[in-house]
Design a protein around this motif. Structure first.
Motif, PDB file in Angstrom:
ATOM      1  N   GLU A  56     -11.202   8.068   0.859  1.00 24.48           N
ATOM      2  CA  GLU A  56     -11.895   6.735   1.290  1.00 24.48           C
ATOM      3  C   GLU A  56     -11.887   5.961   0.083  1.00 24.48           C
ATOM      4  OE1 GLU A  56     -13.487   5.179   3.716  1.00 24.48           O
ATOM      5  OE2 GLU A  56     -13.521   6.781   5.461  1.00 24.48           O
ATOM      6  N   GLY A  57     -12.460   6.485  -1.039  1.00 23.04           N
ATOM      7  CA  GLY A  57     -12.597   5.602  -2.392  1.00 23.04           C
ATOM      8  C   GLY A  57     -11.649   5.142  -2.887  1.00 23.04           C
ATOM      9  N   LEU A  58     -10.393   5.855  -2.736  1.00 25.90           N
ATOM     10  CA  LEU A  58      -9.025   5.558  -3.431  1.00 25.90           C
ATOM     11  C   LEU A  58      -8.598   4.244  -2.534  1.00 25.90           C
ATOM     12  CD1 LEU A  58      -6.727   8.315  -4.053  1.00 25.90           C
ATOM     13  CD2 LEU A  58      -7.641   6.845  -5.574  1.00 25.90           C
ATOM     14  N   TRP A 100       0.760  -1.253   0.241  1.00 27.89           N
ATOM     15  CA  TRP A 100      -0.147   0.112  -0.006  1.00 27.89           C
ATOM     16  C   TRP A 100       0.674   1.324   0.000  1.00 27.89           C
ATOM     17  CZ3 TRP A 100      -3.629  -1.426   4.590  1.00 27.89           C
ATOM     18  CH2 TRP A 100      -4.370  -2.617   4.328  1.00 27.89           C
ATOM     19  N   ALA A 101       2.020   0.981   0.715  1.00 26.64           N
ATOM     20  CA  ALA A 101       2.761   2.316   1.082  1.00 26.64           C
ATOM     21  C   ALA A 101       3.365   2.544  -0.291  1.00 26.64           C
ATOM     22  CB  ALA A 101       3.981   2.306   1.779  1.00 26.64           C
ATOM     23  N   LEU A 102       3.895   1.787  -1.172  1.00 27.70           N
ATOM     24  CA  LEU A 102       4.292   1.888  -2.517  1.00 27.70           C
ATOM     25  C   LEU A 102       3.440   2.340  -3.390  1.00 27.70           C
ATOM     26  CD1 LEU A 102       6.410  -1.599  -3.537  1.00 27.70           C
ATOM     27  CD2 LEU A 102       7.398   1.082  -3.292  1.00 27.70           C
ATOM     28  N   ALA A 125       1.875  17.913  -2.626  1.00 29.36           N
ATOM     29  CA  ALA A 125       2.388  16.944  -3.427  1.00 29.36           C
ATOM     30  C   ALA A 125       3.786  16.281  -3.122  1.00 29.36           C
ATOM     31  CB  ALA A 125       2.047  17.674  -4.680  1.00 29.36           C
ATOM     32  N   PHE A 126       4.822  17.437  -2.896  1.00 31.85           N
ATOM     33  CA  PHE A 126       6.071  17.229  -2.337  1.00 31.85           C
ATOM     34  C   PHE A 126       6.058  16.541  -1.234  1.00 31.85           C
ATOM     35  CE2 PHE A 126       9.760  18.602  -0.102  1.00 31.85           C
ATOM     36  CZ  PHE A 126      10.820  18.009  -0.750  1.00 31.85           C
ATOM     37  N   LEU A 127       5.251  16.824  -0.195  1.00 36.21           N
ATOM     38  CA  LEU A 127       5.353  16.201   1.142  1.00 36.21           C
ATOM     39  C   LEU A 127       4.840  14.816   1.078  1.00 36.21           C
ATOM     40  CD1 LEU A 127       4.361  19.327   3.280  1.00 36.21           C
ATOM     41  CD2 LEU A 127       6.705  18.308   3.022  1.00 36.21           C
ATOM     42  N   SER A 128       3.867  14.469   0.175  1.00 37.87           N
ATOM     43  CA  SER A 128       3.129  13.296   0.403  1.00 37.87           C
ATOM     44  C   SER A 128       4.394  12.328  -0.205  1.00 37.87           C
ATOM     45  CB  SER A 128       1.884  13.270  -0.395  1.00 37.87           C
ATOM     46  OG  SER A 128       1.974  13.649  -1.543  1.00 37.87           O
ATOM     47  N   VAL A 129       4.812  12.788  -1.322  1.00 40.31           N
ATOM     48  CA  VAL A 129       6.040  11.852  -1.803  1.00 40.31           C
ATOM     49  C   VAL A 129       7.101  11.526  -0.660  1.00 40.31           C
ATOM     50  CG1 VAL A 129       7.762  11.694  -3.381  1.00 40.31           C
ATOM     51  CG2 VAL A 129       5.866  12.900  -4.087  1.00 40.31           C
ATOM     52  N   VAL A 130       7.468  12.406  -0.030  1.00 41.91           N
ATOM     53  CA  VAL A 130       8.565  12.398   1.240  1.00 41.91           C
ATOM     54  C   VAL A 130       7.856  11.412   2.181  1.00 41.91           C
ATOM     55  CG1 VAL A 130       9.699  13.666   3.021  1.00 41.91           C
ATOM     56  CG2 VAL A 130       9.472  14.563   0.696  1.00 41.91           C
ATOM     57  N   PHE A 131       6.793  11.784   2.508  1.00 43.35           N
ATOM     58  CA  PHE A 131       5.956  10.961   3.666  1.00 43.35           C
ATOM     59  C   PHE A 131       6.028   9.456   3.317  1.00 43.35           C
ATOM     60  CE2 PHE A 131       2.801   8.798   5.956  1.00 43.35           C
ATOM     61  CZ  PHE A 131       3.274   9.387   7.244  1.00 43.35           C
ATOM     62  N   PHE A 132       5.689   9.225   1.945  1.00 38.61           N
ATOM     63  CA  PHE A 132       5.239   7.691   1.606  1.00 38.61           C
ATOM     64  C   PHE A 132       6.731   7.037   1.244  1.00 38.61           C
ATOM     65  CE2 PHE A 132       0.931   9.229   1.388  1.00 38.61           C
ATOM     66  CZ  PHE A 132       0.419   8.282   2.105  1.00 38.61           C
ATOM     67  N   LEU A 140       0.987   6.973  -6.277  1.00 40.93           N
ATOM     68  CA  LEU A 140      -0.228   7.833  -6.395  1.00 40.93           C
ATOM     69  C   LEU A 140       0.479   9.335  -6.160  1.00 40.93           C
ATOM     70  CD1 LEU A 140      -3.171   6.193  -4.574  1.00 40.93           C
ATOM     71  CD2 LEU A 140      -2.696   6.534  -7.073  1.00 40.93           C
ATOM     72  N   SER A 141       1.215   9.374  -5.177  1.00 39.39           N
ATOM     73  CA  SER A 141       1.764  10.819  -4.656  1.00 39.39           C
ATOM     74  C   SER A 141       2.620  11.389  -6.171  1.00 39.39           C
ATOM     75  CB  SER A 141       2.663  10.745  -3.707  1.00 39.39           C
ATOM     76  OG  SER A 141       2.072  10.292  -2.775  1.00 39.39           O
ATOM     77  N   LEU A 142       3.488  10.591  -6.513  1.00 38.37           N
ATOM     78  CA  LEU A 142       4.556  10.819  -7.626  1.00 38.37           C
ATOM     79  C   LEU A 142       3.662  11.158  -8.968  1.00 38.37           C
ATOM     80  CD1 LEU A 142       7.327   8.035  -7.528  1.00 38.37           C
ATOM     81  CD2 LEU A 142       7.624  10.749  -7.365  1.00 38.37           C
ATOM     82  N   THR A 143       2.495  10.642  -9.315  1.00 42.97           N
ATOM     83  CA  THR A 143       1.517  10.866 -10.505  1.00 42.97           C
ATOM     84  C   THR A 143       0.662  12.041 -10.094  1.00 42.97           C
ATOM     85  OG1 THR A 143       0.424   9.090  -9.741  1.00 42.97           O
ATOM     86  CG2 THR A 143       2.107   8.828 -11.432  1.00 42.97           C
TER      87      THR A 143
END
Ligand code: PFF
Length: 452
Positions: free
Chosen positions: A140-142, A118-120, A310-317, A125-128
């Motif tokens: 929730e849907g995602l 899921w993390a991958l 967007a950047f932070l979610s890439v870093v986080f995941f 999803l964050s990268l795209t």
């Protein structure tokens, strides 16, 4: 021997230094347990008081057991099953704990890789930019789409497992230690970036109050036991991972302070992850006690609304993937070391066959939520506490006393604590683990019912 490739365990591979061990052991400890589970159980148990009890459990129970587990590995120079045999007798019944550890490792990796997958997926999803601007319903849907479509979940899970396999197959110093030396500092840098952002958010104050305010009324007896149980999971205890890693520790290295440093790093990351996540949650007025969905539903929704999200979610995941990988490597090493030590096959073969078996068990964990929960329940509530109990009892009561002292004191700055450590391991630790175990299997409630 340092620069020789170590594709087999004979002569036994070694870490290049004590730091190498600490990085690999911290890699094992720091994982989904810190970034996913710790924040959500803290949220569910009302914050501050729970955090304090958790710290006490880590220091009072977790650290002494970690020292014992690392010692089992180094004193025997072998992995879980053979360690018990080597340090007692070849027909010893203690071996049961070693076997349980290997079975637990199979099961744990089978569903750990689901969440890592899921993390991958969320990294992708964050990268795209697919989570930009989503609202809670869409988040929730995602997540529902991911858990509801076996192909995507299993695909990411297998990709994760294959990478893990390649690292472990490359050997102790050339695979595990090398990757820990890259990923652990990387993880640290990413946490610092996220912390920098969290500190500037309007929810920072509320998050600090929540995390460090002492609201004792929210803490229940079940919460205390959950803190104790989680201290085993988060420190990777009771499953032979620290036995295997300890077996590669050089004999002159101080195992007591290395264990303490490992536990310290693990605790820092758990706290830092919460200090990153809760300000985000509070800034957007979301629910801190959202349970397992905290990372994959609550957090993406908040990130999607933030500037720089967007950047932070890439870093986080990516950080989450790093944390999961170094832990999965340690779990696979339990299986690989077992096969190497007991069946004399090469490291590469051990890794490939171990991974294939894990993958087979992994499919049902990804496809079926109830299977996932059942296996998690068995591993977290039964196997790890039982494994930890076995280690504590064996080292405190069965292992040769002179060897135990020599192992503890070798090169150690903590040598003067030998007596206290042994006492803690002999009495309070087994009692605490037994209570957690009885609670987890429902026996405490049953006894309470009988007494009432
Ligand atoms: N400590 C890891 C975490 O917190 O995610 C999980 C784990 C890894 C448990 C390795 C046991 C283990 F042997």
């Amino acid at each position: 021997m340092h620069d020789m490739p170590d594709h087999s365990n004979s002569p036994r591979a070694q870490w290049n230094s004590r730091t190498g061990f600490i990085l690999a052991a911290a890699g094992s400890a720091v994982g989904l347990g810190n970034i996913w589970k710790f924040p959500y159980i803290t949220g569910e148990n009302g914050g501050g008081a729970f955090v304090l009890v958790y710290l006490a459990c880590i220091l009072g129970v977790g650290v002494p057991v970690m020292m014992a587990e690392v010692m089992l590995g180094r004193a025997s120079r072998s992995s879980s099953v053979t360690a018990y045999r080597t340090l007692s007798d070849p027909k010893s019944k203690w071996v049961v704990f070693g076997v349980l550890a290997v079975v637990a490792a199979f099961l744990l990796l089978s569903y750990y890789s689901t969440v890592a997958g899921w993390a991958l997926h969320y990294t992708y999803l964050s990268l795209t930019n697919a989570i930009a601007g989503i609202d809670p319903g869409q988040a929730e849907g995602l997540f529902g789409q991911l858990t509801g479509s076996p192909l995507i979940g299993v695909g990411w899970q297998f990709a994760f497992l294959v990478f893990t396999m390649c690292v472990v197959a490359a050997g102790v110093s050339h695979g595990i230690e090398r990757w820990a030396r890259i990923m652990m500092p990387g993880l640290f840098v990413m946490i610092v970036i996220l912390l920098g952002k969290a500190m500037t958010m309007s929810g920072w104050g509320a998050a600090m109050d929540f995390l460090f305010g002492m609201n004792w009324d929210k803490l229940t007896a079940a919460g205390v036991l959950e803190a104790l149980g989680h201290s085993f999971f988060t420190l990777s205890l009771g499953m032979g991972s620290m036995i295997a890693y300890g077996s590669y520790l050089r004999s002159q290295d101080d195992l007591a302070s290395a264990s303490l440093a490992t536990a310290g790093a693990d605790t820092l990351v758990a706290l830092a992850a919460s200090v990153v996540i809760f300000p985000i949650v509070f800034t957007f007025g979301m629910e801190p006690g959202a349970g397992p969905g905290l990372l994959f539903v609550t957090l993406p929704t908040a990130l999607a609304q933030m500037t720089g999200g967007a950047f932070l979610s890439v870093v986080f995941f990516v950080m989450l993937v790093f944390a999961a990988l170094t832990s999965a490597i340690a779990i696979l090493e339990v299986i690989a070391a077992y096969l190497l030590d007991n069946h004399g096959i090469s490291r590469v073969k051990a890794c490939v066959s171990g991974t294939v078996l894990v993958a087979l068990f992994g499919v049902p964990a990804t496809v079926s939520g109830s299977w996932f929960n059942a296996v998690d329940h068995f591993v977290s509530n039964w196997a790890l506490p039982l494994g930890g109990l076995g280690i504590a009892l064996f080292v405190a009561w069965r292992m040769d006393g002179a060897l135990r002292r020599k192992e503890f004191e070798a090169g150690s700055a903590l040598a003067k604590f030998y007596g206290s450590w042994l006492w803690i391991l002999k009495y309070p630790v087994p009692v605490c683990i037994l209570i957690v175990f009885l609670h987890a299997i429902g026996a405490l409630a049953w006894i309470g019912g009988l007494l009432a």
